[in-house]
Design a protein around this motif. Sequence first.
Motif, PDB file in Angstrom:
ATOM      1  N   ASP A  84       0.820  -1.225   0.000  1.00 49.88           N
ATOM      2  CA  ASP A  84       0.000   0.000   0.000  1.00 49.88           C
ATOM      3  C   ASP A  84       0.851   1.272   0.000  1.00 49.88           C
ATOM      4  N   LEU A  85       1.964   1.231  -0.717  1.00 49.05           N
ATOM      5  CA  LEU A  85       2.846   2.388  -0.776  1.00 49.05           C
ATOM      6  C   LEU A  85       2.216   3.531  -1.576  1.00 49.05           C
ATOM      7  N   VAL A  86       2.326   4.737  -1.031  1.00 52.44           N
ATOM      8  CA  VAL A  86       1.825   5.938  -1.712  1.00 52.44           C
ATOM      9  C   VAL A  86       2.795   7.080  -1.442  1.00 52.44           C
ATOM     10  N   MET A  87       2.673   8.118  -2.231  1.00 51.93           N
ATOM     11  CA  MET A  87       3.473   9.318  -1.984  1.00 51.93           C
ATOM     12  C   MET A  87       2.617  10.317  -1.206  1.00 51.93           C
ATOM     13  N   PRO A  88       3.058  10.714  -0.038  1.00 49.82           N
ATOM     14  CA  PRO A  88       2.268  11.657   0.763  1.00 49.82           C
ATOM     15  C   PRO A  88       2.228  13.029   0.111  1.00 49.82           C
ATOM     16  N   ASN A  89       1.171  13.761   0.389  1.00 54.18           N
ATOM     17  CA  ASN A  89       1.007  15.108  -0.170  1.00 54.18           C
ATOM     18  C   ASN A  89       1.721  16.118   0.727  1.00 54.18           C
ATOM     19  N   ILE A  90       3.043  16.058   0.681  1.00 53.63           N
ATOM     20  CA  ILE A  90       3.903  16.940   1.473  1.00 53.63           C
ATOM     21  C   ILE A  90       5.112  17.305   0.623  1.00 53.63           C
ATOM     22  N   PRO A  91       5.906  18.292   1.024  1.00 45.93           N
ATOM     23  CA  PRO A  91       7.132  18.593   0.270  1.00 45.93           C
ATOM     24  C   PRO A  91       8.070  17.387   0.247  1.00 45.93           C
ATOM     25  N   LEU A  92       8.546  17.034  -0.932  1.00 46.38           N
ATOM     26  CA  LEU A  92       9.393  15.862  -1.117  1.00 46.38           C
ATOM     27  C   LEU A  92      10.771  16.284  -1.622  1.00 46.38           C
ATOM     28  N   ARG A  93      11.793  15.683  -1.069  1.00 45.76           N
ATOM     29  CA  ARG A  93      13.156  16.031  -1.478  1.00 45.76           C
ATOM     30  C   ARG A  93      13.435  15.613  -2.916  1.00 45.76           C
ATOM     31  N   VAL A  94      12.929  14.445  -3.302  1.00 46.14           N
ATOM     32  CA  VAL A  94      13.144  13.960  -4.673  1.00 46.14           C
ATOM     33  C   VAL A  94      11.789  13.521  -5.238  1.00 46.14           C
ATOM     34  N   PRO A  95      10.962  14.456  -5.687  1.00 40.75           N
ATOM     35  CA  PRO A  95       9.619  14.105  -6.165  1.00 40.75           C
ATOM     36  C   PRO A  95       9.665  13.019  -7.244  1.00 40.75           C
ATOM     37  N   GLY A  96       8.780  12.039  -7.101  1.00 42.23           N
ATOM     38  CA  GLY A  96       8.693  10.962  -8.083  1.00 42.23           C
ATOM     39  C   GLY A  96       9.591   9.786  -7.807  1.00 42.23           C
ATOM     40  N   ASN A  97      10.558   9.933  -6.907  1.00 41.10           N
ATOM     41  CA  ASN A  97      11.471   8.840  -6.606  1.00 41.10           C
ATOM     42  C   ASN A  97      10.785   7.802  -5.723  1.00 41.10           C
ATOM     43  N   GLU A  98      11.161   6.539  -5.893  1.00 36.37           N
ATOM     44  CA  GLU A  98      10.576   5.455  -5.105  1.00 36.37           C
ATOM     45  C   GLU A  98      10.696   5.700  -3.602  1.00 36.37           C
ATOM     46  N   SER A  99      11.791   6.312  -3.197  1.00 33.88           N
ATOM     47  CA  SER A  99      12.045   6.522  -1.765  1.00 33.88           C
ATOM     48  C   SER A  99      11.150   7.595  -1.155  1.00 33.88           C
ATOM     49  N   MET A 100      10.344   8.239  -1.962  1.00 36.86           N
ATOM     50  CA  MET A 100       9.404   9.235  -1.447  1.00 36.86           C
ATOM     51  C   MET A 100       8.072   8.593  -1.064  1.00 36.86           C
ATOM     52  N   VAL A 102       5.660   5.952   1.216  1.00 34.91           N
ATOM     53  CA  VAL A 102       5.501   5.341   2.535  1.00 34.91           C
ATOM     54  C   VAL A 102       4.177   4.580   2.517  1.00 34.91           C
ATOM     55  N   ARG A 103       3.923   3.795   3.525  1.00 32.32           N
ATOM     56  CA  ARG A 103       2.643   3.113   3.602  1.00 32.32           C
ATOM     57  C   ARG A 103       1.512   4.125   3.781  1.00 32.32           C
ATOM     58  N   ALA A 104       0.311   3.753   3.371  1.00 35.60           N
ATOM     59  CA  ALA A 104      -0.815   4.683   3.348  1.00 35.60           C
ATOM     60  C   ALA A 104      -1.076   5.324   4.710  1.00 35.60           C
ATOM     61  N   ALA A 105      -1.062   4.514   5.779  1.00 37.16           N
ATOM     62  CA  ALA A 105      -1.311   5.057   7.118  1.00 37.16           C
ATOM     63  C   ALA A 105      -0.212   6.043   7.515  1.00 37.16           C
ATOM     64  N   THR A 106       1.014   5.739   7.133  1.00 35.99           N
ATOM     65  CA  THR A 106       2.135   6.630   7.428  1.00 35.99           C
ATOM     66  C   THR A 106       1.980   7.938   6.665  1.00 35.99           C
ATOM     67  N   ALA A 107       1.533   7.854   5.429  1.00 32.67           N
ATOM     68  CA  ALA A 107       1.355   9.046   4.596  1.00 32.67           C
ATOM     69  C   ALA A 107       0.344  10.001   5.218  1.00 32.67           C
ATOM     70  N   THR A 108      -0.798   9.453   5.654  1.00 38.98           N
ATOM     71  CA  THR A 108      -1.824  10.293   6.272  1.00 38.98           C
ATOM     72  C   THR A 108      -1.291  10.978   7.520  1.00 38.98           C
ATOM     73  N   ALA A 109      -0.574  10.221   8.344  1.00 43.25           N
ATOM     74  CA  ALA A 109      -0.017  10.784   9.574  1.00 43.25           C
ATOM     75  C   ALA A 109       1.046  11.842   9.268  1.00 43.25           C
ATOM     76  N   LEU A 110       1.851  11.615   8.243  1.00 52.55           N
ATOM     77  CA  LEU A 110       2.858  12.601   7.856  1.00 52.55           C
ATOM     78  C   LEU A 110       2.210  13.901   7.396  1.00 52.55           C
ATOM     79  N   GLU A 111       1.145  13.784   6.634  1.00 54.05           N
ATOM     80  CA  GLU A 111       0.441  14.978   6.164  1.00 54.05           C
ATOM     81  C   GLU A 111      -0.092  15.787   7.342  1.00 54.05           C
ATOM     82  N   GLN A 112      -0.588  15.103   8.351  1.00 54.48           N
ATOM     83  CA  GLN A 112      -1.088  15.789   9.547  1.00 54.48           C
ATOM     84  C   GLN A 112       0.057  16.409  10.341  1.00 54.48           C
TER      85      GLN A 112
END
Length: 255
Positions: A84-100, A102-112
Amino acid sequence: MPHRKVVLASIVLILIIGGLGWRQHQAAKPSKAPTIITNTVKQAAGQIPASFDKNQYSTTDPNSIWVVVNKPHPLTPTSFAPTDLVMPNIPLRVPGNESMQVRAATATALEQLFAGAKQASLNLMLSSGYRSYNYQVSLYNGYVKSEGQTAADTQSARPGHSEHQSGLAADIEPASRNCEVDQCFAATPEGKWLAANAYIYGFIIRYPADKVAITGYEYEPWHIRYIGAPLATELHNQGIETLEEFFGVSGGPSY
């Protein structure tokens, strides 16, 4: 007038007898049983805290948000990849890169979390999130080649032993890239805010400065791990810094 005295005496006698009868009736009535307030009732009323359920999630299942990943405890299988990997809607150091990702639950928490920092006039950026097994092979071997295996093992996980591979870890830095992935991040306004507030959003600083012997890694104030707000808050309230200590799981510097 004698007859009036007789009438009054009769009334007094009736009142006395009636009073005695009422008292006897009251004494004969069973007393109401006292209300017993159990701990369950008190917990429901918020008077005492309920005990925390440490078995709510697995600490060994790689899909669990409580999975403990360290040197003695690799992901199983070591080639694990979240589905369930997704890219969170936050500023990303390397947009589009695989390392950007995280898991869906992590993404939501990061956005918050990022929104909370924004309210404090602080701008954060995701430096690194998910790292595949193959990516970790390349990264770890690079550290070994440049610094030797002993030094590499203090700062980089061997493939299959990295929290980043779980999709639950994130490296955070200021959007300005000041003290980027460096211990000096802890002294920045962003680093101080993160250390004080990460638990509110379900994260912990995974590798504290005073727990190197337990986590097996040097201090990384930028590396946060998603475990969910209930557990993060429980650790915060108890003053416990590491998953190893809370769950009684072995850790340390040895594989």
